[in-house]
Enzyme design. Structure first.
Site, short mmCIF file in Angstrom:
data_model
loop_
_atom_site.label_atom_id
_atom_site.label_comp_id
_atom_site.label_asym_id
_atom_site.label_seq_id
_atom_site.Cartn_x
_atom_site.Cartn_y
_atom_site.Cartn_z
N GLN A 171 -26.64 19.26 1.52
CA GLN A 171 -27.21 17.84 1.98
C GLN A 171 -28.22 17.40 2.59
O GLN A 171 -28.96 16.52 2.89
CB GLN A 171 -26.07 18.14 3.34
CG GLN A 171 -24.78 17.50 2.48
CD GLN A 171 -23.17 17.78 3.27
OE1 GLN A 171 -22.44 18.43 3.73
NE2 GLN A 171 -23.67 16.38 3.65
N ARG A 225 -16.75 14.07 7.16
CA ARG A 225 -16.98 12.95 7.04
C ARG A 225 -17.20 11.91 8.36
O ARG A 225 -16.34 11.20 8.69
CB ARG A 225 -15.78 12.70 6.40
CG ARG A 225 -15.83 10.96 5.68
CD ARG A 225 -15.43 10.67 4.73
NE ARG A 225 -15.16 9.59 3.91
CZ ARG A 225 -15.37 9.24 2.32
NH1 ARG A 225 -14.29 10.23 1.86
NH2 ARG A 225 -16.04 8.02 2.29
N CYS A 226 -17.78 12.43 8.85
CA CYS A 226 -18.62 11.49 10.07
C CYS A 226 -19.94 11.70 10.81
O CYS A 226 -20.12 12.68 10.81
CB CYS A 226 -17.57 11.83 11.46
SG CYS A 226 -16.86 13.56 11.70
N GLU A 242 -18.21 6.97 6.80
CA GLU A 242 -17.60 7.81 7.52
C GLU A 242 -16.26 7.22 8.40
O GLU A 242 -16.16 7.58 9.05
CB GLU A 242 -19.17 8.87 8.65
CG GLU A 242 -19.45 9.49 7.70
CD GLU A 242 -20.67 10.26 8.15
OE1 GLU A 242 -21.21 10.04 9.01
OE2 GLU A 242 -20.89 11.59 7.59
#
Ligand SMILES: Cc1cc2nc3c(=O)[nH]c(=O)nc-3n(C[C@H](O)[C@H](O)[C@H](O)COP(=O)(O)OP(=O)(O)OC[C@H]3O[C@@H](n4cnc5c(N)ncnc54)[C@H](O)[C@@H]3O)c2cc1C
Lengths: 288, 805
Positions: B236, B383-384, B759
């Site tokens: 990522q 996802r945040c 997110e």
């Protein structure tokens, strides 16, 4: 998730299958749809040096309805059970149960024979076949023999079928009356937290006969004779259902896993069964 | 004017710029199976690596015997810590200032830890060889509970023995990592001590795991002739990986090329650096041929980056009327065997200090204690943004508990405590400066959309019917109002391993008027190739269809810190707009020259520059691009290129209002989601269709976490949820129809006002699903029960409240 090396066979006759089984003994296993066996091999929990695929054997995938007698070939898939009109009329519990097994992809591959032969307490077909009082036909070096589904299971993965025998078909009388297959699971593709297979007939407003089997609540499927007996002769009212549930609870022996602790499973088994009885009974009167 | 000239509306539509639901350009290859993922990479002579992993959660490694494995035909090497030691690669630094074993160095600290790396001619041989490596272990006492860990005599990290100072200050105990304090402790305590009402609650946000469809993997190829290392991987943050690889290996950075090809989902799982990456590099250096490592699903679940695992205790005080006066939060954070949390360096608990939420809370205090246990390392932001799900879950549960304490409706309690529109920019008690918001408008819109009062009435009737024995189903109404904090930088606050958290974009306009833009980020499914082209189309007047977006190759893309924490649009999206504006500025000079007027006498109009007051005189961007390359323009260099490195002045603060309506079968514990309404405000909306897709995905992962997804351990540290049979990954079957809605409150400091959205639905969704479950039982005395709310735990709540009697 990579299995150990194995030799792959695709024989064309049952004679060849049995010969291979005799030759390799413990080291050989037959494969039907592969959807229980291959995951176990990938996890290296099953070591199968000689894998014998049954897909090329003719005549194992027929569904026959002859008078009141239904015969399912071992290689009939779970998908086949859902889309067969004759079967859905003669024994609707089969499609109701099959629709609650896994997902469409698995059902295209997974077979009735594999599901029944496997001996995994999570499989749905064994309890169902006990409910229907099915006879399991196996063939081995000494020829064919029949084993009652209600006798077939000894403990998890241990059955009365000998290592050199192959399951060829399962037969049972088309059930009369009302049916229900009720299953609680966490998600699509999950085995049962608890499941109940119920067939009931009515006789002048009272329960004439009742057959009840439970799934994934013991190391084998549980046909609860006492639960069925508790309903016979009653009006299938709350009291009778409670008695049947109490009898069933005496026969199951669930263990704790990620689906929950024992107390929860016992409670859910009771709820599942009472809902299945209620639905089956309502269908009895609907049919009458 | 030429009649053939399309009108402005048509020209604008042709651009496919911001605000349009342009179809995702990535999807034609993904839906045809033509993506190119790490595992699709096949190089001549490539070898395959696989790990021997520890079956024990805590054990001494007495001996490792490689002989049988090496004797297997096709096995090339078996690496252990002893083989990596001479290169000083048997341990590696983590993103959190700790270090982590690459291969077991004397002991193992969690089940599934990497013990040896087998390299073989194919992955089947490698898997067989793994079985043949004989490792002798001596079991040690296992600690899976962080509270027990802080009391235990057992030293988990013997390598740190005697070190009382860690990367984030003093360590209080040999299994303690750090204490991180924010806010005003004494001020907060004083307010709590004198408050009308104080609500206290302890909650455990369970350990879970981001579960991208593609697991982690890498292919390393060391070219011994030219000295260049190429590393493809599921990264990522590819540029940071290059820098780290250079620092660790001593290979100069220009000799390392890191490529993130297509990535099948990240969700934080692919931010960290894993032993597999290091081992594939070392193995390629040792063997001189490319080496691939790709983990399987079980390895992914048990060993790479977990998320959450926060034990949180809160105290919240209010006046009798419900005005919140103070907030106190303590967290015991279980970090597993190594502290490998992926947070900006100065934030060992991420942005947990956003835990005052959307409310105007005058004083607050937060303390987080990080603790070692015998569990896998990680602590990523699933996802945040960094620990924002934990913070939002905490405050949204505290609000519900306070509402119970006050005997108040929690929608009203939220309303009277929201930060008001006119208070923005708003500085929160724990330090953050919220950029913009209009919470009341969003909340009112949400409650009206679901007919909130009607729902409450229906719920009350249901409770009565339940008490009369007419139904066994309860109804829960889950509410959540969340504020996210996304888009790290600013560089002055935020860095990863010393790299400031800016991001970048480099644009080249081709002579015929099409373009390529390269960014420092990397899409993992977010649709960057679609949306960044839309930003540029609006900025430079070239159709999005004529703009290629490229990311992930460190040899070609400008340096950037990567994609996580919803930072791509806030940071790289801003860089894109800024670089676009540089292009436009030069284009303006070229246009003025071509039109023979002064620079200030032309203005930008969708896809062209026009002479002010004389729109029939214009030069299109296509014409301008051509001119940039085909003629000498006095005072201007040829070409049309720009680059921008963007250091955001602040983070962005997206927010949203969610409502979930759930029916719960008290007897089986089965919840059924009847309705889910999600209003999101992410500022300026670039592509509404992609926003909706992101919201559906985030809500689905929220549903998963709230209703069953967990990494569970037994007492001796065995992972109980190691396959997708037990680890809950919802399918279309389990997911409700989502209703999405929006308001638009642009970010005042972002060039295009956008805030980031991928997110938000996860951050807001988890407490919303959880609150719905908890709310169903509120009339029967429930205050709080921990997630995951799977069937048996919901059943247990009903049982505890006497609903089965
Ligand atoms: C994701 C997933 C979810 C599932 N969910 C469910 C579920 O909810 N309920 C359920 O019941 N099942 C479920 N299954 C199992 C699935 O139904 C299997 O297909 C079935 O259990 C086995 O059938 P098979 O044809 O695949 O058998 P195989 O996997 O080929 O074989 C299973 C075992 O039976 C033996 N065997 C197979 N055929 C014969 C034969 N003719 N004679 C003798 N021995 C034989 C094999 O040697 C092997 O030991 C699931 C499977 C998966 C992958």
């Amino acid at each position: 998730m990579i299995p150990a090396a194995f030799d792959y066979y695709r024989p064309k006759t049952m004679g060849d299958v049995i010969a291979l089984l005799q030759e390799h003994g413990d080291d050989a296993r037959v494969m039907a749809g592969g959807h229980s066996l291959i995951p176990m091999m990938k996890l290296r929990m099953a070591d199968v040096p000689h894998l014998i695929d049954l897909q090329a054997i003719d005549g194992l995938d027929a569904i026959t309805i002859d008078g009141g007698r239904i015969t399912l070939g071992a290689m009939v898939t779970q998908h086949d059970l859902i889309n067969n009109d004759g079967l859905s009329n003669a024994a609707p519990i089969l499609s109701e149960a099959a629709l609650q097994i896994a997902d469409p992809q698995v059902r295209y591959m997974g077979t009735v024979g594999g599901n029944v032969a496997n001996g995994d307490p999570g499989n749905d077909m064994p309890g169902l076949m006990q409910c229907l009082d099915a006879q399991i036909k196996v063939v081995g070096p000494d020829g064919e023999r029949m084993i009652a589904a209600r006798d077939y299971y000894e403990s998890a993965y241990m059955t009365l079928r000998a290592d050199d025998e192959v399951l060829v078909s399962i037969e049972f009388d088309a059930p009369a009356g009302g049916h229900a297959y009720e299953k609680q699971k966490r998600k699509i593709g999950d085995y049962a937290t608890a499941a109940a297979a119920v067939q009931i007939t009515s006789d002048a407003g009272k329960v004439g006969s009742a057959s009840i089997a439970m799934t994934n609540l013991s190391d084998v499927p549980v046909w609860s004779e006492a639960a069925g007996a508790a309903l016979v002769g009653t009006a299938c009212d709350d009291t009778a259902i409670k008695a049947a549930v109490a009898a069933m609870l005496g026969d199951i022996d669930p263990s704790e896993d990620n689906r929950g602790p024992v107390a929860f499973k016992r409670h859910v088994a009771g709820i599942t069964l009472s809902r299945a009885i209620t639905r089956a009974w309502s269908r009895t009167t609907a049919r009458a | 004017m030429n009649d053939m000239t399309p009108d402005r509306e048509e020209r604008s539509a042709n651009l496919k710029g911001m605000g349009c639901s342009r179809k995702r350009v990535e999807d034609s290859r993904f839906t045809q199976g033509k993506g190119n993922y790490v595992d699709d990479i096949k190089l001549p002579g490539m070898l395959h690596g696989d790990f021997v992993r520890s079956p024990y959660a805590h054990a001494r490694v007495v001996s490792i015997n490689k002989e049988a494995a090496l004797a297997l035909p096709g096995v090339v090497a078996v690496l252990t810590a002893d083989d990596l030691r001479p290169l000083n690669l048997h341990w590696m630094p983590t993103l959190a200032g700790d270090k982590q074993m690459v291969l077991a160095d004397g002991k193992v600290l969690f089940q599934g830890q990497e013990v040896a790396f087998v390299v073989a001619s194919d992955r089947y041989v490698a898997a067989d060889a793994v079985e043949l490596v004989e490792v002798e272990y001596e079991e040690l006492p296992v600690i899976t509970d962080p509270f027990e860990s802080l009391k235990s005599d057992v030293v988990l990290r013997e390598d740190l023995e005697g070190q009382t100072e860690g990367a984030h200050g003093p360590r209080k105990h040999h299994n303690h990592i750090f204490t991180w304090e924010q806010g005003d402790e004494s001020g907060t305590n004083q307010v709590l001590d004198n408050a009308d009402v104080v609500a206290t609650e302890s909650m455990y946000y369970h350990r879970t795991h981001p579960c991208p469809l593609e697991t982690c993997g890498s292919v390393a190829s060391m070219d011994k002739v030219n000295g260049k290392l190429t590393l493809w991987g599921t990264f990522q943050a590819p540029h940071v990986v290059r820098t780290v690889a250079s620092l660790l290996s001593g290979i100069e950075e220009h000799n390392i090329r890191v490529v993130s090809p297509d990535i099948g989902g990240g969700f934080g799982n692919k931010v960290g650096v894993y032993p597999g990456y290091v081992c594939s590099i070392v193995a390629s250096i040792v063997t001189g041929v490319p080496v691939k490592w790709v983990e399987d699903r079980m390895e992914n679940l048990m060993s790479t980056a977990f998320a959450r695992d926060y034990h949180m205790t809160g105290k919240i005080s209010a006046t009798k009327e419900g005005k919140i006066t103070g907030l106190h939060c303590h967290v015991t954070a279980d970090h597993g065997g190594f502290d490998a949390c992926a947070d900006p360096t100065k934030f060992p608990a991420g942005f947990m200090n956003i835990c005052t939420g959307s409310y105007d809370i005058p004083v607050a205090y937060l303390a987080v204690d990080g603790v070692y246990t015998n569990k896998a390392p990680g602590g990523v932001s699933y996802r945040c943004s960094f620990r924002v799900t934990e913070a939002v879950y905490f405050i949204e549960r505290m609000i519900e508990v306070l509402a119970i304490e006050l005997g108040m409706d929690s929608a009203e309690l939220r309303r009277i405590n929201f930060i008001k529109k006119e208070q923005f920019p708003y500085t929160a008690a724990l330090g953050w400066e919220y950029d913009s918001g209009d919470y009341h408008t969003a909340w009112d819109k949400a409650l009206k959309a679901v007919d909130y009062d009607g729902l409450r009435k229906e719920q009350a009737e249901r409770v009565e019917a339940f008490k009369r024995g007419e139904t066994r189903t309860l109804m829960g109404i889950g509410l959540t109002f969340f504020t996210e904090i996304v888009g790290a930088g600013p560089v002055k606050n935020c860095d990863i391993l010393g790299m400031g958290m800016f991001d970048s974009c480099e644009i080249r306009i081709h002579p015929t008027g099409s373009a390529i833009a390269r960014l420092g980020t990397i899409s993992q499914g977010q649709g960057h190739a679609t949306t960044f082209a839309q930003i540029l189309a609006s900025e430079i007047g070239i159709s999005a269809d004529s703009i290629t977006i490229e990311e992930g190759d460190t040899d070609t893309a400008p340096y950037g810190l990567g994609t996580y924490g919803s930072r791509s649009t806030p940071v790289a999206g801003a860089a894109t707009a800024m670089a676009g504006r540089k292009i436009r500025a030069k284009a303006q000079m070229i246009a003025a020259y071509l039109l023979e007027v002064h620079d200030d006498d032309v203005e930008f109009d969708i896809d062209r520059f026009v002479v002010k007051g004389a729109p029939e005189k214009f030069k299109t961007m296509k014409e301008i691009a051509y001119a940039a390359y085909n003629q000498a323009i006095p005072g201007l260099e040829p070409g049309l290129e720009a680059v921008s490195y963007y250091d955001p002045p602040n983070m962005t603060y997206p927010f949203g209002a969610y409502v979930c309506v759930m029916d719960i079968d008290v007897d089986t514990g089965v919840p059924e989601i009847r309705r889910f309404y999600a209003l999101d405000d992410c500022g300026t909306r670039i592509n509404p269709m992609i926003i909706e897709g992101q919201i559906h995905g985030g809500l689905t992962e929220a549903l998963a976490v709230a209703l069953g997804q967990e990494i569970a351990y037994d007492d001796i540290g065995n992972v109980k949820t190691g396959t997708l049979m037990d680890f809950f990954l919802p399918t279309a079957w389990e997911v409700p129809n989502y209703e999405t809605d929006f308001t638009v409150t642009p970010s005042p400091h972002h060039p295009i006002g956008a805030k980031g959205v991928g997110e938000s639905p996860h951050v807001g969704g988890v407490p919303c699903f959880s609150n719905a479950v908890q709310d169903a039982f509120r009339p029967f005395g429930n205050r709080h029960t921990n997630m995951p709310h799977d069937h048996w735990r919901i059943w247990q709540t009903a049982n505890r409240l006497g609903l089965h009697d």
